[in-house]
Design an enzyme around this catalytic site. Structure first.
Site, mmCIF file in Angstrom:
data_model
loop_
_atom_site.group_PDB
_atom_site.id
_atom_site.type_symbol
_atom_site.label_atom_id
_atom_site.label_comp_id
_atom_site.label_asym_id
_atom_site.label_seq_id
_atom_site.Cartn_x
_atom_site.Cartn_y
_atom_site.Cartn_z
ATOM 1 N N TYR A 175 -5.969 16.081 -9.647
ATOM 2 C CA TYR A 175 -5.295 15.049 -10.444
ATOM 3 C C TYR A 175 -4.211 15.645 -11.334
ATOM 4 C CZ TYR A 175 -4.495 11.109 -13.558
ATOM 5 O OH TYR A 175 -3.901 10.092 -14.274
ATOM 6 N N THR A 222 -9.865 2.411 -18.117
ATOM 7 C CA THR A 222 -9.560 1.768 -16.845
ATOM 8 C C THR A 222 -10.606 2.169 -15.812
ATOM 9 O OG1 THR A 222 -8.195 3.592 -16.015
ATOM 10 C CG2 THR A 222 -7.077 1.924 -17.371
ATOM 11 N N LYS A 270 0.040 15.045 -11.169
ATOM 12 C CA LYS A 270 0.892 14.498 -12.222
ATOM 13 C C LYS A 270 1.988 15.483 -12.626
ATOM 14 C CE LYS A 270 -1.047 10.503 -12.426
ATOM 15 N NZ LYS A 270 -0.315 9.291 -11.965
ATOM 16 N N ASN A 282 3.185 2.799 -10.586
ATOM 17 C CA ASN A 282 1.955 2.871 -11.370
ATOM 18 C C ASN A 282 0.731 3.251 -10.547
ATOM 19 O OD1 ASN A 282 0.035 1.975 -13.686
ATOM 20 N ND2 ASN A 282 -0.546 0.684 -11.949
ATOM 21 N N ASP A 304 0.870 -1.164 0.000
ATOM 22 C CA ASP A 304 0.000 0.000 0.000
ATOM 23 C C ASP A 304 0.910 1.217 0.000
ATOM 24 O OD1 ASP A 304 -1.648 2.159 0.538
ATOM 25 O OD2 ASP A 304 -2.759 1.170 2.139
#
Length: 235
Positions: free
Chosen positions: A158, A193, A162, A80, A53
């Site tokens: 988000y 996904t 990144k 990932n 985790d």
């Protein structure tokens, strides 16, 4: 024997990265926080599983210890694992700090936690490779280009996570510049996904291809870059 660890690998792009590395003869360790799903995914491709985790430092340390005991070294690390938090109102002005904290905990801090724990093992490898799974939404230059198709997608938590991950990538690449370890960021593209409710137009396998390339770079390959299938992504 070449050994890889892929975080968040029980499904989606992470699973495909593990599967494709396995097809190349790499021992691709499936890292996942959910033991039942992780073991099932690993068993499906004949690869080992370790509970990991990325938001739990003790879990990460335990995974690093297990890898050391089992393999003694680590050749490839693919960071990932990533999340997005759904918001009724996605505007930056409606985004609470708690949402950013939750997203950054996995997408940024988790990468640092895992990388620092695995770095001693990567240093033992003849030519370690670190791949950080970023996104085209992390590109600052594309975000401010009104003519770019990504311009309307103004998701504060988000996207900025990144962008931060890209700087994390550069920072490690600079530190490791004089070593055989190469560190790069990968943009898998808009893949179908769980992260996006399977709305992407690319498959997870297609998204995994750039990570596979960066994970298996030759000695003269780049480090400190940001890449997609077509080549470098503008920062």
């Amino acid at each position: 024997m070449t050994t890889a660890l892929i975080t968040g690998a029980n499904k989606g792009i992470g699973f495909e990265i593990a599967r494709l590395l396995g097809e190349r003869g790499v021992t691709a360790v499936v890292g996942a926080r959910d033991e039942e799903r992780g073991r099932a995914a690993a068993g499906g491709i004949g690869q080992p599983y370790v509970r990991l985790d990325v938001t739990d430092a003790a879990s990460v340390r335990a995974a690093a210890k297990w890898l050391e005991e089992e393999y003694g070294t680590l050749d490839i690390l693919v960071n990932n694992a990533g999340i997005v938090v759904a918001q009724e109102d996605p505007r930056p002005s409606a985004t609470e700090a708690a949402v950013l904290r939750q997203v950054y905990e996995t997408n940024v801090l988790g990468v640092v936690t895992v990388t620092n724990a695995m770095l001693p093992l990567l240093r033992r490898a003849p030519a370690g490779r670190i791949v950080n799974m970023s996104s085209e939404l992390g590109s600052l230059s594309r975000a401010i280009d009104r003519d770019d198709p990504l311009y309307p997608h103004n998701y504060l938590a988000y996207n900025s996570s990144k962008s931060a991950l890209n700087m994390v990538t550069i920072s490690y690449a600079k530190e490791l510049m004089d070593t055989p370890i190469k560190v790069n960021a990968a943009n898998p593209g808009y893949c179908a996904t769980d992260l996006n409710g399977h709305t992407g137009f690319r498959t997870a396998g297609q998204g995994a291809a750039i990570a596979l390339h960066l994970a298996t770079l030759a000695e003269d390959g780049p480090s400190g870059g940001y890449f997609e299938d077509a080549g470098p992504v503008p920062w």
